[in-house]
Design an enzyme around this catalytic site. Sequence first.
Site, mmCIF file in Angstrom:
data_model
loop_
_atom_site.group_PDB
_atom_site.id
_atom_site.type_symbol
_atom_site.label_atom_id
_atom_site.label_comp_id
_atom_site.label_asym_id
_atom_site.label_seq_id
_atom_site.Cartn_x
_atom_site.Cartn_y
_atom_site.Cartn_z
ATOM 1 N N GLN A 168 0.817 -1.221 0.000
ATOM 2 C CA GLN A 168 0.000 0.000 0.000
ATOM 3 C C GLN A 168 0.849 1.269 0.000
ATOM 4 O O GLN A 168 0.338 2.350 -0.264
ATOM 5 C CB GLN A 168 -0.944 0.010 1.218
ATOM 6 C CG GLN A 168 -1.968 -1.104 1.219
ATOM 7 C CD GLN A 168 -3.054 -0.932 0.148
ATOM 8 O OE1 GLN A 168 -3.228 0.139 -0.434
ATOM 9 N NE2 GLN A 168 -3.800 -1.994 -0.107
ATOM 10 N N CYS A 313 -15.302 -9.101 4.508
ATOM 11 C CA CYS A 313 -16.650 -9.450 4.100
ATOM 12 C C CYS A 313 -16.582 -10.804 3.426
ATOM 13 O O CYS A 313 -16.026 -10.942 2.347
ATOM 14 C CB CYS A 313 -17.181 -8.401 3.134
ATOM 15 S SG CYS A 313 -18.870 -8.681 2.681
HETATM 16 N N1 PMP Z 1 -0.798 -6.959 1.275
HETATM 17 C C1 PMP Z 1 -1.588 -5.889 1.387
HETATM 18 C C2 PMP Z 1 -1.293 -4.871 2.447
HETATM 19 C C3 PMP Z 1 -2.675 -5.729 0.532
HETATM 20 O O1 PMP Z 1 -3.459 -4.653 0.668
HETATM 21 C C4 PMP Z 1 -2.915 -6.710 -0.455
HETATM 22 C C5 PMP Z 1 -4.099 -6.600 -1.409
HETATM 23 N N2 PMP Z 1 -5.316 -6.357 -0.791
HETATM 24 C C6 PMP Z 1 -2.063 -7.819 -0.540
HETATM 25 C C7 PMP Z 1 -1.008 -7.905 0.338
HETATM 26 C C8 PMP Z 1 -2.266 -8.899 -1.556
HETATM 27 O O2 PMP Z 1 -1.915 -8.445 -2.842
HETATM 28 P P1 PMP Z 1 -2.369 -9.198 -4.166
HETATM 29 O O3 PMP Z 1 -3.765 -8.768 -4.436
HETATM 30 O O4 PMP Z 1 -1.395 -8.707 -5.213
HETATM 31 O O5 PMP Z 1 -2.227 -10.649 -3.926
#
Ligand code: PMP
Length: 372
Positions: A168, A313
């Site tokens: 992020q 969710c």
């Molecule tokens: N880590 C964080 C902090 C995330 O926000 C996300 C995605 N929601 C992921 C890992 C997983 O990433 P990906 O969708 O590329 O598998």
Amino acid sequence: MTSPRIYLDYNATSPLREESKEAVVAALELIGNASSVHGFGREARRCVEAAREAVGDLVGASPAEVVFTSGATEANNLALGAVGDRRLLTSAIEHPSVLEAADAVRLPVDADGLVDLTALEALLERCEGQAFVSVMLANNETGVIQPIAEIAALVKAAGGLLHCDAVQAVGRLPVDMAGLGVDYLSLSSHKLGGPKGAGALIARAGAPLTAQQRGGGQERRLRAGTENVAAIAGFGAACRAVGADFAESAVLQGWRDRFEERLLATAPETRIFGREASRLANTSCFAHPFLPAETQLIGLDLAGIAVSSGSACSSGKVSASHVLLAMGVEPALAGSALRVSLGWNSREADLDCFLEAWGRLYKANTEQRRAS
Ligand code: PMP
């Protein structure tokens, strides 16, 4: 059914940047397998290697340290696969792809969502040089930024290894892997405006790694399988595009701060999470005690506005977020949380539309409560 028109959910995923789309389309024209030695193969290889350089550049790593994966879930699993005989310590607010990947001792966070460094120090001492620590750079729900350089100094002093999920933060903050002092960094293309289904684990030269997927010799034998050349090319293009884009953050922060002030002016009982901590400029996570998350999500969706609940969710049931619970938020309030997140294609007018629709929901709900 109204299809969403206003997208305020960039922490879930970002729309594809034009530069990425062009790179994906161009790479789809490439015929070769990047492992083939003929000209077609070499062309695909050049495309993958150019992207590797762009990904490394964005975080101050050398291309040789970049392992392409299918996304950050896989990157996190690959990193934690290197734990071996070490003791794994993770924060309680990590993404499920860290929390579910291996058994770990959970580090508590304070009310602002910051990792308790005293607890970390005590645990590191108990690990006697055998710690493997995983702490994210910025939280996906609240945007709260962890003091990773400080954490890295503690981990290094204790002879441990440090993995950081920077999904992020990358593209939203300048991130320098060596400056942070981490051994492993996870990235995801689709949070940066690249295509979904590509990511990378950056592993400092010499940091141990164990392949989780075996087969061919791709990615230095660390991640077998024919490379997804088009997605990797789009990921590289997104990294190049965001590298030039940090000025955007100051603009988003102004919008976000005004947005939160207006939210509080409409409904002063609203709780904004992580507001006292250093936060990503694009994220606002808040809850109102009278407005359940489902009511807000459905009402906003009907108004064509896409946001997330700050909660997991699954099977249509909204459960309270583990992040907010770890911050000590009461379960009922944690179950009402909403997350608004902005990105490269947002406009301040999107937030005006949100506030208008949310204000209507708030008014209808409070009137209903008074009448009952
Ligand atoms: N880590 C964080 C902090 C995330 O926000 C996300 C995605 N929601 C992921 C890992 C997983 O990433 P990906 O969708 O590329 O598998």
